[in-house]
Design an enzyme around this catalytic site. Sequence first.
Site, PDB file in Angstrom:
ATOM      1  N   ASP A   1     -13.437  11.354  25.415  1.00  0.00           N
ATOM      2  CA  ASP A   1     -12.057  11.857  25.398  1.00  0.00           C
ATOM      3  C   ASP A   1     -11.189  10.998  26.225  1.00  0.00           C
ATOM      4  O   ASP A   1     -11.512  10.627  27.447  1.00  0.00           O
ATOM      5  CB  ASP A   1     -11.517  13.235  25.954  1.00  0.00           C
ATOM      6  CG  ASP A   1     -10.251  13.789  25.669  1.00  0.00           C
ATOM      7  OD1 ASP A   1      -9.543  12.790  25.677  1.00  0.00           O
ATOM      8  OD2 ASP A   1     -10.151  14.814  25.661  1.00  0.00           O
TER       9      ASP A   1
ATOM     10  N   ARG B   1      -8.867  19.537  12.564  1.00  0.00           N
ATOM     11  CA  ARG B   1      -7.856  19.378  11.286  1.00  0.00           C
ATOM     12  C   ARG B   1      -8.555  18.557  10.291  1.00  0.00           C
ATOM     13  O   ARG B   1      -9.268  17.605  10.552  1.00  0.00           O
ATOM     14  CB  ARG B   1      -6.747  18.547  11.895  1.00  0.00           C
ATOM     15  CG  ARG B   1      -5.590  19.288  12.612  1.00  0.00           C
ATOM     16  CD  ARG B   1      -4.840  20.476  11.750  1.00  0.00           C
ATOM     17  NE  ARG B   1      -4.126  21.197  12.309  1.00  0.00           N
ATOM     18  CZ  ARG B   1      -4.178  22.561  12.853  1.00  0.00           C
ATOM     19  NH1 ARG B   1      -5.573  22.953  12.772  1.00  0.00           N
ATOM     20  NH2 ARG B   1      -3.346  23.360  13.230  1.00  0.00           N
TER      21      ARG B   1
ATOM     22  N   ASP C   1     -14.189  23.986   8.418  1.00  0.00           N
ATOM     23  CA  ASP C   1     -13.184  24.905   8.373  1.00  0.00           C
ATOM     24  C   ASP C   1     -11.963  24.472   8.170  1.00  0.00           C
ATOM     25  O   ASP C   1     -10.962  25.326   7.759  1.00  0.00           O
ATOM     26  CB  ASP C   1     -13.377  25.441   9.900  1.00  0.00           C
ATOM     27  CG  ASP C   1     -12.299  26.593   9.740  1.00  0.00           C
ATOM     28  OD1 ASP C   1     -12.387  27.696   9.014  1.00  0.00           O
ATOM     29  OD2 ASP C   1     -11.383  26.974  10.588  1.00  0.00           O
TER      30      ASP C   1
ATOM     31  N   GLU D   1      -5.613  22.013   1.559  1.00  0.00           N
ATOM     32  CA  GLU D   1      -5.891  23.309   1.779  1.00  0.00           C
ATOM     33  C   GLU D   1      -4.713  24.107   1.027  1.00  0.00           C
ATOM     34  O   GLU D   1      -3.646  23.896   1.156  1.00  0.00           O
ATOM     35  CB  GLU D   1      -5.897  23.725   3.288  1.00  0.00           C
ATOM     36  CG  GLU D   1      -6.589  23.195   4.074  1.00  0.00           C
ATOM     37  CD  GLU D   1      -6.707  23.374   5.658  1.00  0.00           C
ATOM     38  OE1 GLU D   1      -5.804  24.250   5.857  1.00  0.00           O
ATOM     39  OE2 GLU D   1      -7.342  22.964   6.300  1.00  0.00           O
TER      40      GLU D   1
ATOM     41  N   HIS E   1     -10.338  27.918   7.190  1.00  0.00           N
ATOM     42  CA  HIS E   1      -9.381  27.491   8.163  1.00  0.00           C
ATOM     43  C   HIS E   1      -9.458  28.815   8.907  1.00  0.00           C
ATOM     44  O   HIS E   1      -8.107  29.352   9.289  1.00  0.00           O
ATOM     45  CB  HIS E   1      -8.050  27.144   7.782  1.00  0.00           C
ATOM     46  CG  HIS E   1      -7.388  26.332   8.845  1.00  0.00           C
ATOM     47  ND1 HIS E   1      -6.361  25.360   8.522  1.00  0.00           N
ATOM     48  CD2 HIS E   1      -7.219  26.462  10.308  1.00  0.00           C
ATOM     49  CE1 HIS E   1      -6.010  24.546   9.720  1.00  0.00           C
ATOM     50  NE2 HIS E   1      -6.390  25.622  10.709  1.00  0.00           N
TER      51      HIS E   1
END
Length: 316
Positions: free
Chosen positions: A176, A239, A263, A268, A287
Amino acid sequence: MNALRKKVVVSEFMDSLAVDSLREHFNVLEDRALVDDPERLFEAVHDADAIIIRNRTQINPALLERAQRLSVVGRLGVGLDNIDLKACEQRQVSVIPATGANAQAVAEYVISTAMMLLRGAYMSSADVASGTWPRPQLSNGREFAGSTLAIVGFGGIGQLVARLATGLGVRVIAFDPRLAEDAQAWQLTGARRVTFEEAVAGADVLTLHVPLGEETRNMLGKIQLESMKRHAVVINAARGGILDESALAVALREGRLGGAALDVFEEEPMRDGSIFAGLPNVILTPHIAGLTLQSNERVSTLIAEEVTKALRQNNN
């Protein structure tokens, strides 16, 4: 204007008790079908003071132009890629995400799917029931304990995933660039700070927890997937668009990757005949990583409270 006359539109599903709490203070239009009917949505928001959405309703300049009274957008979740933040700022519309309220649900999804993918033994029920008895093929699964979990994006959810994994005896590395080297999160979670390349190459399990943007679109692509261990598994509950789905499907089909759990997707819902159809050791969910009975209650309650507070402040 009296707060009782202010209007709140709820365009996607929200816990009923939270909706009832909003009705105590405002005129509430709750209609989850609005997200799929732009004409009715535009009509509904023309006199709305607030709108509460999930990830499918698009808050764009066209909607903001229609909703001249709008001052608050409540987001039942944390991703903001369906909201034009710049346009909201220009219109002085506050955007309120449900930060932290669904973190436990997402973290548990990551841990459970990681263990399922590594073990590779939980998608053969039909074979066992039919008497095929695939014991030899399913006897070479991997244990989560002792493996290396790479977390890409070390915010609240990533840190919670790290704490859960560490408790199971997993080594945790994380990438990160926005989190300083001396940030307390590294010490509190026991995660080791690494580069993106080190995270990808060192992972037995790699999980993505970054927002979708220009810097992160397809950040896990063909080159990165080719540098991963052949038995490694990938999890994306962040995402769609962060990983290259076509490259992932090819790697799985050619046996160059151990498995994947997705997911979220670039499109979508997915169309029939997906590139993932028929692939081994793949978990596809619609999702819902952040959606549980408890998380929906937490998210909905938080947003109802924050939207109420914001509208009351705007009324003063």
